[in-house]
Design a protein around this motif. Structure first.
Motif, short mmCIF file in Angstrom:
data_model
loop_
_atom_site.label_atom_id
_atom_site.label_comp_id
_atom_site.label_asym_id
_atom_site.label_seq_id
_atom_site.Cartn_x
_atom_site.Cartn_y
_atom_site.Cartn_z
N ASP A 75 -4.24 -4.50 15.11
CA ASP A 75 -4.30 -4.33 13.67
C ASP A 75 -3.18 -3.44 13.15
N THR A 76 -2.45 -2.82 14.05
CA THR A 76 -1.35 -1.95 13.66
C THR A 76 -0.31 -2.74 12.86
N ALA A 77 -0.01 -2.26 11.68
CA ALA A 77 0.93 -2.95 10.80
C ALA A 77 1.09 -2.14 9.53
N VAL A 78 2.06 -2.54 8.74
CA VAL A 78 2.14 -2.07 7.37
C VAL A 78 1.27 -2.99 6.53
N TYR A 79 0.35 -2.42 5.81
CA TYR A 79 -0.56 -3.19 4.99
C TYR A 79 -0.11 -3.15 3.53
N TYR A 80 -0.05 -4.33 2.94
CA TYR A 80 0.41 -4.48 1.58
C TYR A 80 -0.68 -5.03 0.68
N CYS A 81 -0.77 -4.48 -0.49
CA CYS A 81 -1.62 -5.02 -1.53
C CYS A 81 -0.81 -6.01 -2.35
N ALA A 82 -1.44 -7.08 -2.78
CA ALA A 82 -0.77 -8.09 -3.57
C ALA A 82 -1.68 -8.58 -4.68
N ALA A 83 -1.07 -9.16 -5.70
CA ALA A 83 -1.83 -9.70 -6.82
C ALA A 83 -1.15 -10.95 -7.35
N ALA A 84 -1.95 -11.82 -7.90
CA ALA A 84 -1.43 -13.03 -8.52
C ALA A 84 -2.45 -13.56 -9.50
N LEU A 85 -1.99 -14.26 -10.50
CA LEU A 85 -2.90 -14.98 -11.37
C LEU A 85 -3.73 -15.93 -10.52
N ALA A 86 -5.00 -16.01 -10.85
CA ALA A 86 -5.91 -16.81 -10.05
C ALA A 86 -5.49 -18.27 -9.99
N SER A 87 -4.83 -18.74 -11.02
CA SER A 87 -4.44 -20.14 -11.10
C SER A 87 -3.10 -20.45 -10.44
N VAL A 88 -2.43 -19.43 -9.92
CA VAL A 88 -1.11 -19.59 -9.32
C VAL A 88 -1.22 -19.41 -7.81
N SER A 89 -0.54 -20.28 -7.08
CA SER A 89 -0.67 -20.26 -5.63
C SER A 89 0.10 -19.12 -4.98
N SER A 90 1.22 -18.73 -5.56
CA SER A 90 2.05 -17.70 -4.95
C SER A 90 1.62 -16.31 -5.41
N TRP A 91 1.90 -15.33 -4.56
CA TRP A 91 1.58 -13.94 -4.85
C TRP A 91 2.77 -13.28 -5.53
N GLY A 92 2.59 -12.89 -6.76
CA GLY A 92 3.71 -12.42 -7.56
C GLY A 92 3.96 -10.93 -7.56
N TYR A 93 2.98 -10.15 -7.18
CA TYR A 93 3.10 -8.70 -7.24
C TYR A 93 2.72 -8.09 -5.91
N TRP A 94 3.50 -7.10 -5.52
CA TRP A 94 3.30 -6.45 -4.23
C TRP A 94 3.40 -4.94 -4.34
N GLY A 95 2.61 -4.26 -3.55
CA GLY A 95 2.73 -2.83 -3.44
C GLY A 95 3.78 -2.45 -2.42
N GLN A 96 3.94 -1.16 -2.22
CA GLN A 96 4.98 -0.66 -1.33
C GLN A 96 4.56 -0.65 0.14
N GLY A 97 3.29 -0.78 0.38
CA GLY A 97 2.79 -0.80 1.74
C GLY A 97 2.31 0.55 2.22
N THR A 98 1.37 0.52 3.13
CA THR A 98 0.89 1.73 3.78
C THR A 98 0.70 1.45 5.26
N GLN A 99 1.15 2.37 6.07
CA GLN A 99 1.15 2.18 7.52
C GLN A 99 -0.22 2.44 8.11
N VAL A 100 -0.66 1.50 8.92
CA VAL A 100 -1.89 1.67 9.70
C VAL A 100 -1.51 1.57 11.16
N THR A 101 -1.83 2.59 11.91
CA THR A 101 -1.55 2.61 13.34
C THR A 101 -2.84 2.83 14.10
N VAL A 102 -3.13 1.92 14.99
CA VAL A 102 -4.35 2.00 15.80
C VAL A 102 -3.93 2.26 17.23
N SER A 103 -4.33 3.38 17.75
CA SER A 103 -3.97 3.76 19.11
C SER A 103 -5.04 3.31 20.09
N SER A 104 -4.62 3.08 21.30
CA SER A 104 -5.54 2.68 22.36
C SER A 104 -5.88 3.84 23.28
#
Length: 119
Positions: free
Chosen positions: A90-119
């Protein structure tokens, strides 16, 4: 314009939990769908989860189904991703996104937040 700001990332041990937040601003999101994506180094960005703002309909990637929960707080204009039973993959940069419900593509993105899962 729409602005998305993620927070809540960090370092967590495998099996642990983390909750990400995405504060949305700039407009009313009642006609939008909100989503979470993630991108690990060297990999393509992948879909994690989505929620339609008005209806609350949700969908998840198979890899996180049963472990992650997406939700939104309409009073705070914030979407959350509750991540449980985290795995190193699950380790990754996680991004929030938004789009009009009627549009297939995601038009807006956040800057991302790092999630690191250690073993």
């Amino acid at each position: 314009q729409a602005q998305l700001v993620e927070s809540g990332g960090g370092l967590v041990q495998a099996g642990g939990s983390l909750r990400l937040s995405c504060e949305a601003s700039g407009r009313t999101f009642s006609s939008y769908r909100m989503g979470w994506f993630r991108q690990a180094p060297g990999k393509e960005r992948e879909f994690v989860a989505l929620i339609y703002w008005s209806s609350g309909f949700t969908a998840y990637a198979d890899s996180v189904k049963g472990r992650f929960t997406i939700s939104r707080d309409v009073t705070k204009n914030t979407v959350y991703l509750q991540m449980n039973t985290l795995k190193p993959e699950d380790t990754a940069v996680y991004y929030c996104a938004a789009a009009l419900a009627s549009v297939s593509s995601w038009g807006y993105w956040g800057q991302g937040t790092q999630v690191t899962v250690s073993s």
